[in-house]
Scaffold this motif. Structure first.
Motif, PDB file in Angstrom:
ATOM      1  N   ARG A  65     -31.590 -47.082  13.533  1.00  0.00           N
ATOM      2  CA  ARG A  65     -31.447 -47.925  12.354  1.00  0.00           C
ATOM      3  C   ARG A  65     -31.103 -49.358  12.751  1.00  0.00           C
ATOM      4  N   ASN A  66     -31.553 -50.262  11.938  1.00  0.00           N
ATOM      5  CA  ASN A  66     -31.204 -51.661  12.166  1.00  0.00           C
ATOM      6  C   ASN A  66     -30.058 -52.102  11.277  1.00  0.00           C
ATOM      7  N   ASN A  67     -29.536 -51.187  10.455  1.00  0.00           N
ATOM      8  CA  ASN A  67     -28.491 -51.598   9.524  1.00  0.00           C
ATOM      9  C   ASN A  67     -27.085 -51.425  10.099  1.00  0.00           C
ATOM     10  N   TRP A  68     -26.970 -51.088  11.375  1.00  0.00           N
ATOM     11  CA  TRP A  68     -25.651 -51.011  12.003  1.00  0.00           C
ATOM     12  C   TRP A  68     -25.216 -52.417  12.357  1.00  0.00           C
ATOM     13  N   ARG A  69     -24.294 -52.907  11.607  1.00  0.00           N
ATOM     14  CA  ARG A  69     -23.788 -54.257  11.841  1.00  0.00           C
ATOM     15  C   ARG A  69     -22.270 -54.231  11.739  1.00  0.00           C
ATOM     16  N   ARG A  70     -21.681 -55.145  12.448  1.00  0.00           N
ATOM     17  CA  ARG A  70     -20.235 -55.315  12.358  1.00  0.00           C
ATOM     18  C   ARG A  70     -19.942 -56.282  11.219  1.00  0.00           C
ATOM     19  N   ASP A  81     -28.584 -41.197  15.674  1.00  0.00           N
ATOM     20  CA  ASP A  81     -29.312 -42.301  15.049  1.00  0.00           C
ATOM     21  C   ASP A  81     -28.416 -43.536  14.907  1.00  0.00           C
ATOM     22  N   VAL A  82     -27.791 -43.886  16.039  1.00  0.00           N
ATOM     23  CA  VAL A  82     -26.907 -45.053  16.082  1.00  0.00           C
ATOM     24  C   VAL A  82     -27.248 -45.891  17.307  1.00  0.00           C
ATOM     25  N   PRO A  83     -26.845 -47.158  17.332  1.00  0.00           N
ATOM     26  CA  PRO A  83     -27.042 -47.979  18.528  1.00  0.00           C
ATOM     27  C   PRO A  83     -26.132 -47.506  19.668  1.00  0.00           C
ATOM     28  N   VAL A  98     -22.306 -48.124  19.538  1.00  0.00           N
ATOM     29  CA  VAL A  98     -21.490 -47.228  18.711  1.00  0.00           C
ATOM     30  C   VAL A  98     -21.017 -46.046  19.549  1.00  0.00           C
TER      31      VAL A  98
END
Length: 79
Positions: free
Chosen positions: A2-7, A36-38, A41
């Motif tokens: 996913r690209n929605n993992w943001r700080r 399904d994480v960067p 994480v």
């Protein structure tokens, strides 16, 4: 991934660069893909896991030296 993992905006971060064994990299890739994480994480979760001992190193961790020997996890006095 996913690209929605943001700080949160403005959260402080620092860059790291580390060379790891191919099997460790493969495991990192597999865990990140399965969850399904960067990768960051997974790394942060791993470093935050465990019960810190008196020296801050998690008691469950077996640290291995350059010759494959298990390093003693003991409290060392600082100067």
């Amino acid at each position: 991934m996913r690209n929605n993992w943001r700080r949160p905006r403005g959260m402080e971060t620092v860059q790291i660069n580390a060379y790891v064994s191919p099997d460790v990299k493969a495991r990192l890739d597999a865990i990140a893909a399965a969850a399904d994480v960067p990768q960051w994480v997974v790394i942060e979760a791993a470093l935050r896991s465990g019960t810190p001992g008196p020296n801050g190193i998690p008691l469950e961790w077996d640290l291995v030296g350059p010759n494959g020997e298990t390093l003693p996890i003991e409290l060392k006095k600082s100067a």
